[in-house]
Design an enzyme around this catalytic site. Structure first.
Site, mmCIF file in Angstrom:
data_model
loop_
_atom_site.group_PDB
_atom_site.id
_atom_site.type_symbol
_atom_site.label_atom_id
_atom_site.label_comp_id
_atom_site.label_asym_id
_atom_site.label_seq_id
_atom_site.Cartn_x
_atom_site.Cartn_y
_atom_site.Cartn_z
ATOM 1 N N LYS A 1 50.730 28.457 41.509
ATOM 2 C CA LYS A 1 50.692 27.333 42.454
ATOM 3 C C LYS A 1 49.388 27.382 43.228
ATOM 4 O O LYS A 1 49.173 26.628 44.160
ATOM 5 C CB LYS A 1 51.865 27.446 43.442
ATOM 6 C CG LYS A 1 53.200 27.116 42.816
ATOM 7 C CD LYS A 1 54.304 27.183 43.858
ATOM 8 C CE LYS A 1 55.650 26.865 43.231
ATOM 9 N NZ LYS A 1 56.753 27.062 44.166
ATOM 10 N N LYS B 1 43.101 29.222 41.393
ATOM 11 C CA LYS B 1 43.362 29.807 40.078
ATOM 12 C C LYS B 1 43.523 28.719 39.022
ATOM 13 O O LYS B 1 43.019 28.837 37.906
ATOM 14 C CB LYS B 1 44.644 30.645 40.102
ATOM 15 C CG LYS B 1 44.491 32.022 40.700
ATOM 16 C CD LYS B 1 45.791 32.781 40.504
ATOM 17 C CE LYS B 1 45.795 34.068 41.313
ATOM 18 N NZ LYS B 1 47.049 34.796 41.155
ATOM 19 N N ASP C 1 48.766 38.177 37.284
ATOM 20 C CA ASP C 1 48.899 38.822 38.579
ATOM 21 C C ASP C 1 47.591 39.553 38.765
ATOM 22 O O ASP C 1 47.116 40.253 37.871
ATOM 23 C CB ASP C 1 50.086 39.784 38.642
ATOM 24 C CG ASP C 1 50.394 40.164 40.092
ATOM 25 O OD1 ASP C 1 50.277 39.286 40.974
ATOM 26 O OD2 ASP C 1 50.733 41.323 40.358
ATOM 27 N N SER C 2 46.994 39.299 39.886
ATOM 28 C CA SER C 2 45.678 39.894 40.081
ATOM 29 C C SER C 2 45.522 40.305 41.528
ATOM 30 O O SER C 2 46.293 39.880 42.392
ATOM 31 C CB SER C 2 44.577 38.904 39.677
ATOM 32 O OG SER C 2 44.811 37.654 40.271
ATOM 33 N N GLY D 1 40.628 33.746 48.426
ATOM 34 C CA GLY D 1 41.071 35.137 48.522
ATOM 35 C C GLY D 1 40.004 36.031 49.141
ATOM 36 O O GLY D 1 39.409 35.689 50.165
ATOM 37 N N TYR D 2 39.738 37.151 48.492
ATOM 38 C CA TYR D 2 38.808 38.148 49.039
ATOM 39 C C TYR D 2 37.352 37.886 48.631
ATOM 40 O O TYR D 2 36.481 38.718 48.895
ATOM 41 C CB TYR D 2 39.216 39.556 48.580
ATOM 42 C CG TYR D 2 40.556 40.006 49.101
ATOM 43 C CD1 TYR D 2 40.678 40.627 50.347
ATOM 44 C CD2 TYR D 2 41.724 39.827 48.355
ATOM 45 C CE1 TYR D 2 41.909 41.044 50.831
ATOM 46 C CE2 TYR D 2 42.966 40.235 48.825
ATOM 47 C CZ TYR D 2 43.047 40.843 50.068
ATOM 48 O OH TYR D 2 44.273 41.253 50.549
ATOM 49 N N LYS E 1 30.817 32.318 38.702
ATOM 50 C CA LYS E 1 31.990 33.174 38.908
ATOM 51 C C LYS E 1 32.824 33.237 37.625
ATOM 52 O O LYS E 1 33.264 34.311 37.220
ATOM 53 C CB LYS E 1 32.832 32.638 40.074
ATOM 54 C CG LYS E 1 34.080 33.477 40.338
ATOM 55 C CD LYS E 1 34.933 32.907 41.444
ATOM 56 C CE LYS E 1 36.242 33.671 41.560
ATOM 57 N NZ LYS E 1 37.118 33.152 42.600
ATOM 58 N N HIS F 1 37.109 38.757 36.945
ATOM 59 C CA HIS F 1 38.192 39.535 36.327
ATOM 60 C C HIS F 1 39.093 38.613 35.504
ATOM 61 O O HIS F 1 39.564 38.981 34.436
ATOM 62 C CB HIS F 1 39.000 40.269 37.398
ATOM 63 C CG HIS F 1 39.472 39.403 38.535
ATOM 64 N ND1 HIS F 1 38.626 38.561 39.232
ATOM 65 C CD2 HIS F 1 40.700 39.229 39.095
ATOM 66 C CE1 HIS F 1 39.307 37.926 40.171
ATOM 67 N NE2 HIS F 1 40.563 38.304 40.114
#
Length: 197
Positions: free
Chosen positions: A9, A13, A70-71, A154-155, A176, A181
């Site tokens: 959601k 991403k 899941d990251s 996020g970070y 990016k 990742h």
């Protein structure tokens, strides 16, 4: 068109997946497009376990191929934290800003050379009648002492990529997507997709 569901959601991403999957000829929906999609609790202790939980639950619900990720961020000086708790590190509200503040506070006295970290992404792919499979990807970096850059989520503002001499949040999305990742995990997944089509 081959159909698949991306179990997220998170708009950030979803955009990254779109950029990476559209060229492969897939039409896909995210959980933002599916009103009745189950919310799957991430009770796993590893990124892989959480990705599998999400992929299999939605594959069963919609009887179609599902990719779930899941990251998170693994910081060496914090013994691997925030790890699987990356999204809710500062609390259940899942605030990017609060999470960044908590990490910066915990690393306050840690010298630059000991602030090594990596973003880790596990992807699970589930399809009716097939065995669920996982792949992973990482990108190495260093945690900065202050936010830099406006892009990403996020970070990203505190994750410095030495090879590019910028934080993730200072990169254009195309830059990016070339090194992230998630991109690295997707490259590994691409090599395996033939098992599922």
């Amino acid at each position: 068109m081959k159909k698949l569901i991306i179990a997220t959601k998170n708009q950030g991403k979803a955009k990254e997946f779109a950029a990476l999957f559209s060229p492969l000829g897939y039409e896909f929906l995210t959980m933002l497009d599916l009103e009745d999609a189950k919310d799957v609790e991430e009770t796993g202790t590893t990124f892989e376990a959480n990705a599998i939980l999400k992929a299999e639950a939605l594959c069963e619900q919609f009887n179609t191929m599902v990719i779930a990720d899941d990251s998170g961020l693994i910081i060496d000086a914090l013994d691997g934290r925030p790890g699987v708790y990356s999204a809710r590190y500062a609390g259940e509200a899942k605030s990017d800003e609060a999470n960044i503040d908590k990490v910066l506070a915990e690393l306050e006295d840690v010298p630059a050379e000991e602030r090594t970290a990596r973003f880790y992404c596990a992807l699970a792919i589930a399809a009716p009648g097939k065995e669920t499979m996982t792949v992973a990807g990482t990108v190495e970096g260093i945690i900065t002492s202050a936010r830099q850059g406006e892009n990403g989520f996020g970070y990203d503002p505190i994750f410095y990529v030495p090879s590019l001499e910028r934080t993730m949040a200072q990169l254009q999305s195309s830059e990016k997507n070339a090194i992230s990742h998630r991109a690295n995990a997707l490259k590994n997944l691409q090599a395996e997709l033939h098992h599922f089509s």
